[in-house]
Design a protein around this motif. Structure first.
Motif, mmCIF file in Angstrom:
data_model
loop_
_atom_site.group_PDB
_atom_site.id
_atom_site.type_symbol
_atom_site.label_atom_id
_atom_site.label_comp_id
_atom_site.label_asym_id
_atom_site.label_seq_id
_atom_site.Cartn_x
_atom_site.Cartn_y
_atom_site.Cartn_z
ATOM 1 N N SER B 49 -7.331 -74.853 25.141
ATOM 2 C CA SER B 49 -6.706 -73.706 25.818
ATOM 3 C C SER B 49 -5.190 -73.806 25.730
ATOM 4 O O SER B 49 -4.505 -72.791 25.520
ATOM 5 C CB SER B 49 -7.115 -73.668 27.288
ATOM 6 N N THR B 50 -4.681 -75.011 25.864
ATOM 7 C CA THR B 50 -3.234 -75.187 25.805
ATOM 8 C C THR B 50 -2.693 -74.702 24.459
ATOM 9 O O THR B 50 -1.701 -73.958 24.404
ATOM 10 C CB THR B 50 -2.885 -76.670 26.030
ATOM 11 N N LEU B 51 -3.361 -75.087 23.387
ATOM 12 C CA LEU B 51 -2.907 -74.670 22.054
ATOM 13 C C LEU B 51 -2.982 -73.149 21.905
ATOM 14 O O LEU B 51 -2.042 -72.506 21.424
ATOM 15 C CB LEU B 51 -3.766 -75.361 20.982
ATOM 16 N N LEU B 52 -4.084 -72.588 22.352
ATOM 17 C CA LEU B 52 -4.274 -71.140 22.254
ATOM 18 C C LEU B 52 -3.186 -70.388 23.040
ATOM 19 O O LEU B 52 -2.628 -69.396 22.562
ATOM 20 C CB LEU B 52 -5.661 -70.788 22.799
ATOM 21 N N ASN B 53 -2.901 -70.893 24.241
ATOM 22 C CA ASN B 53 -1.897 -70.229 25.080
ATOM 23 C C ASN B 53 -0.502 -70.317 24.464
ATOM 24 O O ASN B 53 0.296 -69.381 24.570
ATOM 25 C CB ASN B 53 -1.874 -70.852 26.481
ATOM 26 N N ILE B 54 -0.217 -71.442 23.824
ATOM 27 C CA ILE B 54 1.100 -71.600 23.199
ATOM 28 C C ILE B 54 1.220 -70.662 22.001
ATOM 29 O O ILE B 54 2.246 -70.007 21.807
ATOM 30 C CB ILE B 54 1.321 -73.077 22.800
ATOM 31 N N ILE B 55 0.129 -70.554 21.232
ATOM 32 C CA ILE B 55 0.149 -69.617 20.099
ATOM 33 C C ILE B 55 0.321 -68.187 20.617
ATOM 34 O O ILE B 55 1.025 -67.376 20.037
ATOM 35 C CB ILE B 55 -1.151 -69.731 19.280
ATOM 36 N N GLY B 56 -0.303 -67.894 21.761
ATOM 37 C CA GLY B 56 -0.243 -66.546 22.322
ATOM 38 C C GLY B 56 1.056 -66.244 23.049
ATOM 39 O O GLY B 56 1.227 -65.153 23.594
ATOM 40 N N GLY B 57 1.976 -67.203 23.116
ATOM 41 C CA GLY B 57 3.250 -66.949 23.793
ATOM 42 C C GLY B 57 3.100 -66.894 25.299
ATOM 43 O O GLY B 57 3.960 -66.360 26.002
ATOM 44 N N LEU B 58 2.010 -67.430 25.831
ATOM 45 C CA LEU B 58 1.826 -67.461 27.283
ATOM 46 C C LEU B 58 2.367 -68.760 27.861
ATOM 47 O O LEU B 58 2.545 -68.899 29.063
ATOM 48 C CB LEU B 58 0.335 -67.349 27.632
ATOM 49 N N ASP B 59 2.606 -69.734 26.984
ATOM 50 C CA ASP B 59 3.078 -71.041 27.420
ATOM 51 C C ASP B 59 4.053 -71.504 26.341
ATOM 52 O O ASP B 59 3.981 -71.044 25.201
ATOM 53 C CB ASP B 59 1.872 -71.992 27.528
ATOM 54 N N ARG B 60 4.977 -72.379 26.743
ATOM 55 C CA ARG B 60 5.931 -72.861 25.738
ATOM 56 C C ARG B 60 5.704 -74.347 25.492
ATOM 57 O O ARG B 60 5.439 -75.098 26.427
ATOM 58 C CB ARG B 60 7.362 -72.635 26.227
ATOM 59 N N PRO B 61 5.812 -74.782 24.228
ATOM 60 C CA PRO B 61 5.625 -76.208 23.945
ATOM 61 C C PRO B 61 6.781 -77.039 24.498
ATOM 62 O O PRO B 61 7.899 -76.547 24.613
ATOM 63 C CB PRO B 61 5.590 -76.270 22.415
ATOM 64 N N THR B 62 6.470 -78.296 24.857
ATOM 65 C CA THR B 62 7.522 -79.206 25.298
ATOM 66 C C THR B 62 8.375 -79.609 24.089
ATOM 67 O O THR B 62 9.587 -79.774 24.202
ATOM 68 C CB THR B 62 6.892 -80.474 25.926
ATOM 69 N N ALA B 63 7.719 -79.756 22.930
ATOM 70 C CA ALA B 63 8.455 -80.041 21.700
ATOM 71 C C ALA B 63 7.702 -79.404 20.550
ATOM 72 O O ALA B 63 6.516 -79.080 20.668
ATOM 73 C CB ALA B 63 8.569 -81.553 21.486
ATOM 74 N N GLY B 64 8.379 -79.207 19.431
ATOM 75 C CA GLY B 64 7.756 -78.586 18.279
ATOM 76 C C GLY B 64 8.032 -77.094 18.236
ATOM 77 O O GLY B 64 8.653 -76.554 19.157
ATOM 78 N N SER B 65 7.567 -76.445 17.148
ATOM 79 C CA SER B 65 7.867 -75.024 17.005
ATOM 80 C C SER B 65 6.600 -74.234 16.685
ATOM 81 O O SER B 65 5.646 -74.767 16.124
ATOM 82 C CB SER B 65 8.896 -74.826 15.885
ATOM 83 N N VAL B 66 6.616 -72.966 17.092
ATOM 84 C CA VAL B 66 5.490 -72.081 16.812
ATOM 85 C C VAL B 66 6.038 -70.796 16.211
ATOM 86 O O VAL B 66 6.948 -70.185 16.776
ATOM 87 C CB VAL B 66 4.721 -71.724 18.107
ATOM 88 N N GLU B 67 5.489 -70.417 15.066
ATOM 89 C CA GLU B 67 5.850 -69.126 14.472
ATOM 90 C C GLU B 67 4.612 -68.248 14.470
ATOM 91 O O GLU B 67 3.527 -68.711 14.113
ATOM 92 C CB GLU B 67 6.293 -69.319 13.022
ATOM 93 N N VAL B 68 4.776 -67.004 14.898
ATOM 94 C CA VAL B 68 3.678 -66.047 14.797
ATOM 95 C C VAL B 68 4.182 -64.862 13.995
ATOM 96 O O VAL B 68 5.205 -64.261 14.356
ATOM 97 C CB VAL B 68 3.185 -65.597 16.184
ATOM 98 N N ASP B 69 3.491 -64.567 12.899
ATOM 99 C CA ASP B 69 3.878 -63.458 12.039
ATOM 100 C C ASP B 69 5.357 -63.574 11.642
ATOM 101 O O ASP B 69 6.089 -62.593 11.622
ATOM 102 C CB ASP B 69 3.624 -62.125 12.769
ATOM 103 N N GLY B 70 5.768 -64.813 11.387
ATOM 104 C CA GLY B 70 7.131 -65.046 10.921
ATOM 105 C C GLY B 70 8.184 -65.120 12.005
ATOM 106 O O GLY B 70 9.367 -65.329 11.724
ATOM 107 N N VAL B 71 7.802 -64.954 13.281
ATOM 108 C CA VAL B 71 8.782 -64.989 14.370
ATOM 109 C C VAL B 71 8.673 -66.324 15.112
ATOM 110 O O VAL B 71 7.587 -66.720 15.530
ATOM 111 C CB VAL B 71 8.529 -63.845 15.375
ATOM 112 N N ASP B 72 9.796 -67.026 15.252
ATOM 113 C CA ASP B 72 9.815 -68.289 15.985
ATOM 114 C C ASP B 72 9.793 -67.988 17.484
ATOM 115 O O ASP B 72 10.754 -67.453 18.040
ATOM 116 C CB ASP B 72 11.075 -69.076 15.606
#
Ligand SMILES: Nc1ncnc2c1ncn2[C@@H]1O[C@H](COP(=O)(O)OP(=O)(O)OP(=O)(O)O)[C@@H](O)[C@H]1O
Ligand SMILES: [Mg+2]
Lengths: 407, 237
Positions: B49-72
């Motif tokens: 769930s944590t990973l899914l929420n971070i991908i969904g922009g509902l939660d922010r990672p403590t470290a690392g980066s997430v891009e969705v459709d080219g947007v950081d």
């Protein structure tokens, strides 16, 4: 911002909790109608008080010789040119009257009293109370009329009656005492015994002859009701000052500072009363809104998760509060106005009449509804409604979507 | 672009609100291509769930980066994240999360309404979507008047009616019986194969796992198995 959607959500949420919404509406409308009714009583009281001051002998504006207020005697008088007429818009002025008003002693066979002797032109005195009182006997016929009008209470004290003679002693323009006998033309019955005991009237020309001076001590100007607002009062005063150079031109507020202070106090009483009622109401409103927000934490979290912006969440809560407030205000103003309409004939204060009459006021209090007051109550209530929702809205927007969804 | 709708690099999430910090994700590298149907699975507490929420922009990672459709996502404000969720993501949650005061139809129209789609078009699309999902006759019911399976279908309709770039579903079958789950899975497969919707689910349910074409397994906040990697190595061999 999807305003229609937010309105729809707010409305439906209010309808979802009918009981709660109904209680809120009830509280708001009771408070608003209470404020409206109380305002109209205060306005009625204020109106009567102003009328009492203005209609007795003061007028809205008075022209006096500079020293007259310290020493109201014939020495502090002034001469009016023949055919004098200050340049005032006709729609502003109701009328004016030039008078001599001097202290005098009045004697009957049995009693002696100190009074204000007022020389008037009966035709121009419709602007003061003496133009509308009822008489035993008859009113003065003209400025030349050398008979007296005496108040009922004074006539009782002097144990005299219409047609009898009284002696008047006063100071002439030369500083020597004058004394003359006058016959009573009529005995007037004013609203308050204060006026009846204070003022004795005779023709202005007759009095000028007695005093040996073709002067007056005051010009009293009565403005039309619409023209008596502060701004127009000031502009009229300005023009009069230009016309009567060297004389004092004073508004009633300056002439009767005590009444003016009461008048101003009534203005602030309206605000104080409003704040007290609203204060109590807002307390309940904030509480209810917080409850309703806390119940819907999950829902707000979900709305945010789906992509509703924080600002829209705030607006939704504010809208809910404002909608209830607006509806409550409408109902409250309606009930308040009905109440005022129902009491339009006035409330009988004769139980407290003595105090009221001494102040020269009627013993019937007629509530007055001013459109400006209604508008002010409506607007301020809405402002309070928005303010009350800010904290609950902040609580709603603080909800983190994730935490809410985990519940 | 590298053809990835989702690109996670070194994503770490530490929950430090409790006395002992919990490391829910430990430097996860994870990419998803357009049109994939991915199932995240693993024991309870493994970080799905944590990973899914971070991908969904509902939660922010403590470290690392997430891009969705080219947007950081790390560069976006809360409001911008809201907009991103609104325009690019569809969510299906375990508890259906419908808006209680809106009818089924209005719930489906909700996101389009936020997006500013004109009323007539909104109406037509929502109606068509609900019919397609087999509940075209329940448009005016409020969530309280619908069964669990019906509510879940309304939630799916709401999530996909706007053609999101990405559909995220966390335990979509948790409250459904197996027959309803079967329907739901057919719907998801249909969306994925016919409409090309990229789907990521997090689930314990073997039925859901089976239907996904790519299996990703997590344990203790790290990816321990990824069928796409196997495919790649198989293709390479
Ligand atoms: N808000 C939070 N505060 C503290 N710890 C949390 C929070 N959310 C999750 N965790 C912890 O992070 C770890 C991963 O949780 P997560 O919910 O991602 O697991 P999951 O794989 O989805 O589990 P499940 O299968 O039970 O849904 C768990 O140890 C969980 O206790
Ligand atoms: Mg989970």
């Amino acid at each position: 911002m999807p305003v229609r959607l937010l309105l729809q959500l707010s409305r439906r949420n209010l309808l979802r909790h009918r009981r709660r919404t109904f209680m809120l509406l009830l509280a708001i409308s009771v408070a608003v109608s209470g404020v409206t009714f109380m305002n109209s009583l205060i306005r009625g009281f204020q109106h009567d008080m102003r009328e009492a001051v203005v209609v007795n002998m003061t007028g809205d504006i008075k022209v006096l010789a500079p020293g007259y207020r310290d020493d109201p005697s014939i020495e502090n008088s002034f001469v009016l040119a023949d055919g004098w007429a200050p340049d005032l818009p006709v729609d502003l002025v109701d009328g004016w009257a030039a008078r001599i008003k001097v202290p005098a002693v009045i004697l009957s066979e049995r009693e002696t009293r100190g009074i204000q002797l007022v020389g008037v032109d009966p035709a121009s005195e419709r602007i003061s109370f003496i133009g509308s009182v009822s008489y035993a006997g008859e009113p003065l016929a003209s400025p030349e009329d050398a008979r007296l009008l005496v108040g009922k209470a004074l006539a009782e004290q002097l144990q005299t009656a219409v047609g009898r003679r009284l002696v008047i002693m006063t100071q002439g323009s030369d500083g020597l005492n004058r004394e003359a006998g006058f016959r009573i033309a009529g005995i007037y019955d004013a609203d308050g015994t204060g006026l009846e005991k204070a003022f004795v009237f005779t023709g202005v020309s007759a009095l000028q002859r007695l005093l040996d001076a073709k002067v007056v001590t005051e010009v009293s100007i009565r403005l039309r009701e619409e023209g008596s607002s502060a701004a127009e009062g000031f502009s009229a005063r300005g023009r009069l000052m230009d016309y009567f150079t060297g004389l004092d031109v004073l508004r009633w507020q300056e002439l009767e500072p005590q009444a003016a202070a009461m008048f101003a106090f009534a203005d602030s009483a309206i605000f104080i009363w409003f704040l007290i009622m609203m204060g109590a109401l807002i307390f309940g409103l904030v509480n209810t809104l917080i409850t309703s927000v806390m119940e819907r934490v999950r829902e707000f979290g979900m709305l945010r998760a789906l992509g509703m912006r924080p600002g829209s969440v705030v607006v939704q809560v504010v809208l809910e509060s404002t909608l209830v407030m607006a509806l409550g205000v409408l109902i409250g103003l309606g009930i308040g106005s009905l109440l005022v309409g129902w009491l339009a004939d006035g409330i009988d204060l004769s139980a407290w009449a003595e105090g009221v009459e001494l102040a020269g006021m009627r013993s019937l209090l007629v509530p007055r509804l001013l459109p400006g007051d209604l508008l002010l109550v409506a607007l301020m209530s809405l402002v309070f409604g928005v303010l009350a929702s800010l904290y609950p809205a902040w609580r709603a927007v603080k909800v983190k979507p994730l935490e809410a969804l985990r519940r | 672009m590298n053809g990835l709708v989702v690109n996670c690099r070194g994503v770490t999430r530490i929950y430090s609100d409790d006395a002992v910090p919990v490391q829910a994700l430990r430097g996860v590298d994870f990419g998803v291509r357009t049109g994939e149907f991915v199932s995240l699975s693993g024991p309870s507490g493994s970080g799905k769930s944590t990973l899914l929420n971070i991908i969904g922009g509902l939660d922010r990672p403590t470290a690392g980066s997430v891009e969705v459709d080219g947007v950081d996502l790390g560069t976006l404000s809360e409001s911008q994240l809201s907009d991103l969720r609104l325009r690019k993501m569809g969510f299906v949650f375990q508890a259906y999360n419908l808006i209680p005061v809106l009818s089924a139809l209005e719930n489906v129209e909700f996101i389009m309404q936020l997006q500013g789609v004109p009323a007539a078009q909104r109406h037509e699309r929502a109606q068509r979507m609900l019919s397609e999902l087999g509940i075209g006759d329940l448009l005016d019911r409020r969530p309280g008047e619908l069964s669990g399976g019906q509510q879940q279908r309304v939630a799916i309709a709401r999530a996909i009616v706007t053609n999101p770039v990405l559909l995220l579903a966390d335990e979509p079958s948790a409250n459904l019986d197996s027959a309803t789950t079967e329907d739901l899975l057919q719907t998801l497969r249909h969306l994925n194969e016919l409409h090309g919707v990229t789907i990521i689910t997090a689930t314990h349910d073997p039925m859901v796992m089976q239907i996904a074409r790519r299996q990703v397994k997590l344990r203790d906040g790290a990816i321990v198995e990824d069928s796409a990697a196997l495919d790649a190595s198989a293709a390479g061999a």
